[in-house]
Design a protein around this motif. Structure first.
Motif, short mmCIF file in Angstrom:
data_model
loop_
_atom_site.label_atom_id
_atom_site.label_comp_id
_atom_site.label_asym_id
_atom_site.label_seq_id
_atom_site.Cartn_x
_atom_site.Cartn_y
_atom_site.Cartn_z
N SER A 42 9.30 1.20 -9.82
CA SER A 42 8.58 1.05 -8.55
C SER A 42 9.05 2.14 -7.58
O SER A 42 10.24 2.44 -7.50
CB SER A 42 8.83 -0.34 -7.96
OG SER A 42 10.19 -0.55 -7.74
N TYR A 43 8.09 2.70 -6.93
CA TYR A 43 8.37 3.78 -5.98
C TYR A 43 7.73 3.39 -4.66
O TYR A 43 6.56 3.03 -4.60
CB TYR A 43 7.76 5.10 -6.44
CG TYR A 43 8.15 5.47 -7.87
CD1 TYR A 43 9.31 6.19 -8.12
CD2 TYR A 43 7.34 5.10 -8.93
CE1 TYR A 43 9.65 6.52 -9.43
CE2 TYR A 43 7.68 5.43 -10.24
CZ TYR A 43 8.84 6.15 -10.47
OH TYR A 43 9.16 6.48 -11.74
N SER A 44 8.48 3.47 -3.60
CA SER A 44 7.94 3.10 -2.29
C SER A 44 8.22 4.23 -1.30
O SER A 44 9.24 4.91 -1.38
CB SER A 44 8.59 1.80 -1.79
OG SER A 44 8.19 1.53 -0.48
N MET A 45 7.25 4.37 -0.42
CA MET A 45 7.46 5.36 0.63
C MET A 45 8.35 4.80 1.73
O MET A 45 8.80 5.54 2.60
CB MET A 45 6.10 5.78 1.22
CG MET A 45 5.19 6.43 0.19
SD MET A 45 3.59 6.76 0.90
CE MET A 45 2.64 7.13 -0.57
N SER A 66 0.81 -1.21 0.00
CA SER A 66 0.00 0.00 0.00
C SER A 66 0.84 1.26 0.00
O SER A 66 0.37 2.34 -0.32
CB SER A 66 -0.91 -0.01 1.23
OG SER A 66 -0.12 -0.06 2.41
N LEU A 67 2.09 1.11 0.36
CA LEU A 67 2.97 2.27 0.38
C LEU A 67 3.81 2.37 -0.90
O LEU A 67 4.78 3.11 -0.94
CB LEU A 67 3.90 2.19 1.60
CG LEU A 67 3.20 2.21 2.96
CD1 LEU A 67 4.23 2.09 4.09
CD2 LEU A 67 2.40 3.49 3.13
N ALA A 68 3.42 1.64 -1.87
CA ALA A 68 4.24 1.62 -3.09
C ALA A 68 3.38 1.84 -4.33
O ALA A 68 2.17 1.62 -4.32
CB ALA A 68 4.98 0.30 -3.20
N GLN A 69 4.06 2.32 -5.34
CA GLN A 69 3.44 2.40 -6.66
C GLN A 69 4.37 1.69 -7.66
O GLN A 69 5.59 1.86 -7.60
CB GLN A 69 3.28 3.85 -7.10
CG GLN A 69 2.15 4.57 -6.44
CD GLN A 69 1.97 5.95 -7.08
OE1 GLN A 69 2.63 6.29 -8.06
NE2 GLN A 69 1.07 6.74 -6.48
N VAL A 70 3.76 0.92 -8.53
CA VAL A 70 4.53 0.26 -9.58
C VAL A 70 3.91 0.61 -10.92
O VAL A 70 2.71 0.46 -11.10
CB VAL A 70 4.57 -1.27 -9.38
CG1 VAL A 70 5.31 -1.94 -10.55
CG2 VAL A 70 5.24 -1.64 -8.07
N TRP A 71 4.74 1.08 -11.80
CA TRP A 71 4.28 1.48 -13.12
C TRP A 71 4.96 0.64 -14.19
O TRP A 71 6.17 0.41 -14.12
CB TRP A 71 4.62 2.95 -13.37
CG TRP A 71 3.81 3.91 -12.54
CD1 TRP A 71 4.03 4.26 -11.24
CD2 TRP A 71 2.67 4.62 -12.97
NE1 TRP A 71 3.11 5.14 -10.80
CE2 TRP A 71 2.23 5.40 -11.85
CE3 TRP A 71 1.93 4.69 -14.15
CZ2 TRP A 71 1.12 6.23 -11.92
CZ3 TRP A 71 0.85 5.53 -14.21
CH2 TRP A 71 0.43 6.28 -13.11
#
Lengths: 1179, 513
Positions: B491-494, B419-424
């Motif tokens: 991928s970007y994670s908080m 939930s703290l990440a975005q993957v494109w």
């Protein structure tokens, strides 16, 4: 007169034996001499009651001495001179010599002027005194005489300066009497003929000079030569003709005379040379004797002819006491050193020079035969042409003339019964015809013959062999010359220039061993290895097994034998020989086209084709073979086609030619198997060309001729060829392919490699096109056919280079195209000479200049190519790619060669993913692997492995190749080897984690297989070889996880055959053999073990426990050996028969040609070698 | 008899020439629109017997401060056996046998089974020993990736599928809060010898210590660039690895720790002793060759995101370059840098932030083109810091190979707190035809639809991005297109421990699509 100084008296000693009507003229000439102190002494050989009366009728004061019948000329002359007393000089004469009225005086004057011991006159023919027979003779250092004038040379006073000569012919020679007595006259031991050589030589040893006085003229009938003496006469009659071999005294007599001449020549050597010179000369004499014997073998002469040179050598030592006495007497007179005489003698071999010249002249004669015969037929188009001028009697040297000398005897007197017709005995009509044709033969036609050769000639077999008839109506064409003479000197110069350029261009190749590039053969194993490879047949090196050995190995072995066991020399000859053989084929192949210039240009242009040099640069031996064979085959097919200007042959009589050509094709095809397919292709092209040109009947015949030739060749190569039927690759040979698809311009310029890419290379096409534009009649028809041949071969090469279908090496495909183009060039030259005058003024009139420029331009690049010195052949080949380890107790191994097929040093055994591959045993391939084998073997498994690696489906290729004991993978990647597929596959190999690249040769990428196991090894008990019977994928899947590196190697050596006993220190296990077939047998304690196929193409045997010794043996094939021997014998037999028949036919043809030409008329194909070149002894 | 016919002969031969010329011009193929010089990491075809994968740049032993994991993704419908040979710079460290289930994923830690003598001790929380993995997969349709997890972030990258004689890295840094290490793995059975050359802030360098580096047969060698005097404290270090003998695989591992307060970040004009502005880790497989064209499907700058393109010219001729940004969709636009010249053996850093030609706040694809034909190596670097919600470092070598089917490997780190990440999924279509792209998951029975994903179109020459739903984050994904495309996964994670990761995809052959 009494107050005048006493003039030297001269006695003419005339030896008479079996004289005919001419003798009266001889006596009359003596009677007419203007020298007053001339006496005549006639030595009568045998008893002739009428002779004395006849002598008396001309010379009432002459003396007569009789010697017994059978006395030779030398002895008779000696006896005659012995009876002379008080004369300062004696003139020794034959009875068939007629001296000019001032001859004796002029001879004597010159003898005093030159202080000569022996003085001879200028001899001219009896009936054609405007020609020259001889002005003395020269002698080479082997004792062979040679003429100082051209045969039949016109006497224009060009030789009328007195000069020293080495030999004064005994026909008429003035000798100082004191010298004669000092020399002891003729040496009876020196024999006859040759007594004049011996006398002249000994005279010079004694310090006397031998001089010719050309102002003194003597007509010489050469009665012995023409067989004009009365039957039963001996002695002088045995002196055979020498100037025209075989003439007049054919068969045994001629051979015996020649053999005697040889014997006497050698005795003169042993008599006159000092010991050091004999030591120097003897080996050379032996060499030439062997060479002559070999020559006779090559020409299918009789056994007697073969042994004659050696027999003469042996017999020269007959009567050693007599020889020794003669030698002592000669050396006792010596006042002149051998060195001085050595300088007077000719360098080199007069005999060899004469043979070369004779061959060249024969080529000229053949070249003119068709055109001349056709022209003759043209003039007699409605009926049979008289081709036989009586029996096989020869014509006199030089063109015959119908006129006879005033005062000569009636001609019927000149023709003794049972002998061949004398020259003067020919019918006047025949003489006229000969005379007429001879004017053409000398190419001095100027306006030339006005006839157009007919479209087709028919030559019947058997009794009608000499009947030439027109088969079809002539083509009315414009008056055209048949060309102008390009003398044999030009031919020799052209041949020499080509040879020199080839030698210069090959200089670096000649001086070093041939590198293992492409499919060039290697001489590393020696000649014995070639025979062994042929005999032993299959080995363990290849992936595929072959039932029969490549037949080329036999020819290689024979070449090795002829090279006296020097494999390196033989290899050089076999590789570089085609460079000479091809142009030679072009020269002979174009002989019927009627233009000698065209022949020479075609020869030069064929030598200048880029095809062989591209093939050599890339190591495509098959391409070189194709280059050498193409013009011969093309010319042979043209000839068998029976279309003008070639004679029409009936099918039933042509089989020897088919056999001969077929066997020739078989020889070529044994080296380049694709030739078997190429010949029918050429036939099809001929057929298509004929249809295009509107000559359909000729096309059909050409097609059938090509098919029959191919079938004969196929049969000649049985059983190998039969086995090859099952394998396309075996039949095609090693396809070279192209690194890149050939462009249209490359194909048209015949460029497959580094040569032929320049602008000037287009010039050949331009020069060859001339025949299409200005040719007429059969020249246009043949030009059309040849162009279609060229285009078809080019098209196939072009399409094949694109991978549309498998083809043999590109050079092999393009060689017939090149041959067809240069044939077209020759036709163009013939068209220029024959057809051009028929056109009105227009652009066609520029064709000669245009063609000459084009031909010159086409040849220019060749001159620049020779600068390389090795035809761009790399200096080092596969042999230096990597130091392959010797097979040892570590075990035997295979090398997998992968790359474009043309770059592999052996024939491809399979292909996959655009690359070809093959294996060799223990390093470099053997010579027997230059030819593909029929059969599949393990090639399919390797092909699958290669595909997997190439497509990235495995990184364990080394493991997959383990069952084949492949230890190294070698990929040719050099400039001439790498193609797209090869580069891709090299990348694939580098991705294999069980392969390691080793070596630093930039031309070869070598990968070592870290997972290999030896050819034979024992697996540990826990290791099981891969199963077989499942899918290839499943087997390979198992193989790549199988670690066999712990296997115990068995040392079986490197031999491809034989048995090996090895010790196995493992009590039990699995014997693992990386052999793809069941040819190996394993025996333990005399019991054969059953092998079992295991995965990847290997075999395994379960070893019984408790044994530690096994025998490995490679079973030979008795069937193969028997078949090979039988076929070889049949082949030799067929070859002999075919050659005999072909030679007979050729002889017939040449005879016809000679007769038509009015040339000397000798059976030039039946020249007895030594006799053919002997200078005239004016006997 | 009449003369033979001349015109038919001439005519026929002329036809042959014309026909040959016509046929000779056929068979040429058109361009795909992108240079295909640099092969991507690729998976073996469906029918493959085996494939080999080479992983390095990680440290062994879970529990160490930074440790490595191997992930196996099996796209096929049959299980695949795998052999993993672990090596350290000290030598052989053990072999693992694994089986990757059909359509499944397997993740194993790189744990030393038989640590060789000389292996350094690794107390918990300290760096573990370097490890390399030589993986053999017996079968096709499978691939191997590796994940490096540290306290400063994680990085997931495909392993190499082949070795090479040369490797290039466009950028690296050895500033005081950064550690830059080159791992050289030799998969073959004979030793390899490698020479390394560098281009630093001070120009080209060839430290003697980096010449003749022996990479043992089937072994590993690791070079710490920052530990060398000539290479330490350099803001930019470009590397060329050249194998003198043999072939090797080269990875670069760069770890940045939290920067000291107040230190100027890299890229600050005139700054001395600049530092990496944010902690993070990047793991990069080098480029085996330079290219005249490099593509990145995704580019972005904005608040907190510092993007730059680092270019390295490893050749002796200056390269003239042009950087082009293309954004698709409604907010489409395009921009391009000025002509850029990179000298021989030189480097250049082209930031996009604040540049007049940049396209702020929108996504774009980027193409770097060498206008004078001199090939270069280029890498996109991205640092995420406040005010961006994400943290970490990302680096991605440009792509030069388009394909129709790609596999995005499993990234187990994303499944920790999805939930703290975005993957494109970022897709770029470099060709002349639009691409129809579908995204599927893997299963034992074949490709399956991923919940929340959809097929989408990418216009010719344009780009598109698809954010993966949380439910499928970290799962292996197969992306299939109707035309060749370029693909990357960002991928970007908080979570600072996860951070940012820019990863290329693994090419699947069309035969197994």
């Amino acid at each position: 007169m009494g107050s005048e100084p006493a003039a030297p008296s001269v006695v003419a000693v005339v030896v008479a034996a079996g004289v005919g009507a001419w003798f009266g003229e001889t006596l009359k000439s003596l009677a007419d001499q203007d020298y007053p102190l001339l006496s005549v002494l006639v030595v009568e050989v045998g008893q002739d009651a009428a002779l004395a009366e006849r002598v008396a009728s001309f010379l009432p004061e002459a003396h007569l001495v009789r010697v017994p019948d059978g006395t030779g000329f030398a002895q008779a002359a000696n006896a005659g001179v012995a009876a002379v007393e008080g004369a300062a000089h004696v003139l020794v004469c034959h009875d068939d010599v007629s001296l000019a009225p001032d001859a004796v005086r002029l001879l004597l004057e010159e003898a005093y002027r030159s202080n000569a011991g022996l003085t001879c006159p200028k001899f001219v023919p009896w009936e054609t005194p405007d020609r020259i027979l001889s002005v003395g003779l020269g002698l080479d250092r082997l004792g062979v005489t040679f003429p100082l004038v051209e045969p039949g040379e016109l006497d224009q006073g060009q030789h009328d300066a007195a000069r020293e000569v080495f030999v004064a012919p005994s026909g008429a020679v003035l000798v100082r009497t004191d010298l004669w007595r000092a020399l002891g006259g003729f040496n009876p031991g020196a024999g006859e003929p040759g007594e004049d050589v011996d006398l002249s030589w000994r005279a010079q040893l004694a310090g006397a000079r031998v001089v010719v006085a050309p102002q003194a003229v003597a007509r010489h009938l050469e009665a012995d030569r023409w067989g004009l003496r009365q039957a039963g006469s001996r002695g002088t009659a045995q002196r055979g003709a020498t100037m025209a071999p075989g003439a007049g005294a054919e068969g045994p007599v001629a051979n015996r005379t020649s053999s005697q001449r040889e014997q006497h020549r050698l005795r003169s050597l042993w008599t006159c040379y000092s010991v050091p010179l004999i030591i120097l000369v003897a080996p050379v004499v032996l060499f030439f004797s062997l060479a002559e014997a070999f020559w006779a073998v090559l020409h299918r002469r009789s056994g007697r002819a073969v042994v004659a040179p050696l027999a003469a050598l042996v017999r020269s030592f007959e009567a050693p006491g007599q020889l020794w006495a003669a030698r002592r007497r000669a050396q006792g007179l010596r006042r002149t050193s051998d060195l001085t005489l050595w300088k007077s003698q000719s360098r080199g071999s007069a005999r060899l020079r004469a043979v070369v010249r004779l061959r060249l002249d024969r080529g000229h004669e053949i070249a003119w035969t068709a055109a001349k015969a056709a022209a003759t037929l043209e003039a007699k188009a409605s009926g049979p042409v008289r081709s036989g001028h009586g029996p096989a009697g020869p014509a006199p040297a030089g063109p015959a003339r119908g006129a006879t000398l005033p005062g000569s005897a009636p001609r019927d007197d000149l023709a003794p019964a049972g002998t061949a017709a004398a020259p003067a005995g020919l019918e006047q009509g025949a003489l006229d015809e000969v005379s007429a044709t001879s004017s053409m033969a000398t190419y001095s036609a100027g306006g030339g013959a006005s006839a157009e050769p007919p479209e087709s000639l028919e030559v019947a077999e058997g009794p009608q062999a000499q009947a030439l008839t027109t088969k079809s109506a002539k083509t009315p064409g414009p008056a055209a010359g048949l060309g102008q003479e390009v003398g044999w000197k030009w031919t020799a110069m052209a041949a020499g220039a080509v040879a020199v350029l080839l030698l210069i261009g090959s200089r670096d190749v000649l001086t070093q061993a041939l590198p293992l590039v492409g499919q060039l053969p290697s001489g590393s194993g020696g000649v014995a290895s070639w025979w062994h490879a042929w005999w032993s047949g299959r080995g363990s090196g290849s992936l595929v097994s072959s039932s029969f050995s490549p037949p080329a190995l036999v020819f290689m072995g024979l070449a090795g034998v002829l090279s006296l066991g020097s494999a390196n020399f033989a290899v050089h000859v076999m590789v570089l020989g085609p460079l000479m053989l091809g142009p030679l084929g072009a020269y002979f192949g174009t002989r019927r086209f009627g233009s000698q210039r065209g022949r020479l240009v075609a020869t030069a242009l064929y030598a200048a084709l880029p095809v062989p040099y591209d093939a050599l640069a890339q190591g495509h031996w098959a391409g070189l073979v194709g280059y050498a064979a193409a013009p011969w085959l093309l010319g042979g097919l043209c000839r068998l086609g029976g279309q003008a200007p070639y004679p029409f042959w009936h099918w039933d009589g042509a089989w020897p030619r088919f056999v001969a050509l077929g066997l020739g094709l078989a020889v070529a095809a044994s080296f380049a198997p694709a030739m078997l397919l190429l010949v029918p292709v050429v036939g099809i092209a001929f057929c298509a060309g004929s249809l295009l040109a509107g000559r359909s009947e000729g096309g059909t015949r050409l097609l059938f001729a090509s098919l029959i030739t191919a079938v004969v060749a196929f049969v000649g190569l049985v059983p190998w060829s039969f086995a090859a039927l099952h394998s396309w690759s075996a039949l095609i040979g090693a396809p070279s392919g192209a690194l890149h698809p050939l462009g249209l311009s490359q194909v048209l310029r015949l460029q497959t490699g580094p040569y032929g890419g320049g602008v000037l290379s287009w010039a050949l096409v331009v020069a060859a096109a001339i025949s299409l534009f200005i040719g007429r009649s059969w020249r246009l028809a043949w030009a059309s056919r040849l162009w279609v041949v060229a285009f078809m071969c080019m098209a196939l090469a072009w399409a094949g280079s694109r991978g549309w279908f498998p083809i043999p090496p590109l050079e092999l495909m393009l060689a017939p195209a090149g041959a067809a183009l240069v044939f077209a060039v020759a036709l163009g030259a013939a068209s220029v000479e024959s057809d051009l005058s028929g056109y009105r003024f227009g652009w066609r009139q520029f064709a000669p200049a245009f063609g000459a420029v084009a031909a010159l331009a086409a040849a220019m690049p060749f001159v620049s190519w020779v600068g390389n010195g090795q035809w761009s052949l790399p200096s080092a080949g596969a042999e230096s790619s990597y130091p392959f380890p010797m097979a040892s107790q570590a075990g035997d191994y295979r090398v997998l060669w992968v790359g474009s097929a043309g770059s592999l040093p052996l024939a491809a055994q399979g292909s996959s993913s655009g690359v070809s591959f093959a294996t060799s045993l223990d390093g470099l391939p053997s010579v027997s692997q230059l030819w593909a084998s029929a059969g599949a073997g393990s090639a399919q498994a390797v092909a699958q492995d290669v595909t997997w690696a190439d497509e990235g489906e495995t990184t364990q290729l080394g493991h997959l190749l383990t069952p084949l004991a492949i230890r190294f993978i070698v990929v040719p990647v050099g400039r001439l080897a790498a193609g797209t597929a090869t580069t891709r596959f090299t990348g694939a190999l580098s991705r294999q984690v069980d392969l390691v690249q080793v070596g630093i040769d930039p031309s070869y990428a070598v990968f070592s297989n870290s997972a290999w196991v030896p050819l034979f090894s024992v697996l540990a008990g826990s290791t099981e070889p891969a199963n077989v019977g499942r899918t290839a994928w499943a087997t390979a899947y198992q193989l790549q996880q199988l670690d066999l590196r712990a296997a115990q190697a068995l040392p079986v050596g490197t031999s491809g055959s034989g048995s090996f006993t090895v010790l196995v220190h493992s009590p039990a296990g699995v014997l693992y053999g990386a052999v793809p077939d069941s040819s190996w047998r394993v025996t333990v304690d005399g019991h054969s073990l059953a092998g079992e196929r295991v995965g990847g193409g290997a075999t395994s045997w379960q070893l019984p426990p408790g044994r530690d010794s096994i025998v490995l043996s490679l079973a030979g094939s008795a069937v193969q050996h028997v078949a090979d021997v039988v076929v070889a014998l049949l082949w030799a037999l067929a070859l002999l028969v075919a050659l005999a028949r072909a030679q007979t036919k050729l002889g017939t043809q040449l005879t016809m040609a000679s007769r038509e030409l009015g040339a000397p008329g000798e059976e030039v194909s039946e020249i007895y070698w030594p006799a053919a070149v002997e200078g005239p002894s004016v006997g | 008899m009449a003369d033979p016919r001349r015109l038919p002969v001439l005519g026929a031969l002329a036809c042959v020439v014309v026909l040959g010329a016509a046929l000779g011009s056929t068979g040429t193929t058109g361009s795909t629109g992108i240079g295909a010089q640099v092969p991507a990491v690729s998976q073996a075809p469906v029918s493959a017997l085996s494939s080999s994968w080479f992983c390095a740049g990680a440290r062994a032993e879970p529990g160490a401060s930074d440790s490595g994991w191997l992930t196996f993704d099996n796209v096929g419908t049959s299980a695949v056996d795998a052999t993993v040979r672990l090596v350290t710079p000290q030598g052989y460290a053990g072999t693992m046998g694994e089986r990757v289930p059909a359509g499944g994923t397997l993740t194993v830690p790189e744990r030393l089974i038989n640590p060789p003598d000389g292996t350094p001790a690794h107390p918990k929380g300290t760096p573990g020993p370097w490890v390399g993995a030589l993986v053999t997969l017996f079968g096709g349709k499978a691939s191997v990736s590796q994940v490096v997890t540290t306290a400063h972030g994680s990085a997931a990258q495909p392993c190499a599928s082949e070795a090479a004689g040369k490797w290039y890295f466009a950028t690296g840094t050895t500033v005081r809060n950064a550690r830059d290490e080159i791992s050289l793995l030799n998969p073959y059975t004979v030793d390899a010898i490698a020479d390394l050359s560098f281009t630093t802030d001070r120009g080209p360098a060839q430290p003697p210590a980096d010449q003749g580096v022996v990479v043992p047969a089937r072994g590993l060698a690791v070079l710490d660039l920052g530990a060398q005097a000539q290479l330490g404290l350099m803001q930019h270090v470009a590397v060329t690895v050249k194998a003198r003998t043999g072939q090797i695989v080269a990875f670069e591992t760069e770890i940045a720790t939290t920067p000291p307060a107040g230190a100027p970040p890299l890229g600050t004009t005139g700054a001395v002793d600049a530092v990496v502005p944010v902690a993070g880790i990047t793991l990069t497989l080098g480029a085996t060759q330079a290219s005249t064209d490099w593509w990145w499907p995704e580019g972005a700058d904005g608040p907190g995101l510092n993007e730059s393109y680092d270019v390295y010219n490893p050749g002796p001729r200056p390269a003239r370059l042009s950087l082009i940004l293309v954004s698709g969709g409604a907010a489409g636009g395009a921009g391009g840098s000025d002509q850029l010249t990179v000298g021989a053996y030189g480097t250049a850093v082209v930031p996009t932030n604040g540049q007049p030609w940049a396209l702020p706040d929108i996504s774009y694809s980027t193409e770097l083109e060498s206008t004078n034909g001199v090939p270069v190596v280029a890498e996109r670097s991205l640092a995420a810091a406040a005010p961006s919600p994400y943290r970490g470092l990302g680096a991605l070598l440009g792509q030069a190979q388009a394909a129709k089917t790609w596999l995005l490997g499993t990234d187990p780190t994303l499944s920790a707190r999805p939930s703290l990440a975005q993957v494109w999924l970022e897709v770029s279509d470099p060709g002349l035809f639009p691409a129809s792209v579908s995204v599927e998951g893997i299963s034992a029975t074949g490709p399956v639809e991923l919940p929340g994903t959809r097929s989408f179109e990418v216009a010719a020459g344009q780009r598109a991005g698809l954010q993966l739903p949380i439910a499928v984050l970290g799962r292996a994904t197969v992306v299939t297109s109707s035309v060749p495309i370029l693909l990357e996964e960002d991928s970007y994670s908080m979570l600072p421990k996860v951070g940012m990761n820019l990863a290329p995809a693994v090419e699947l052959s069309s035969a197994q699509a």
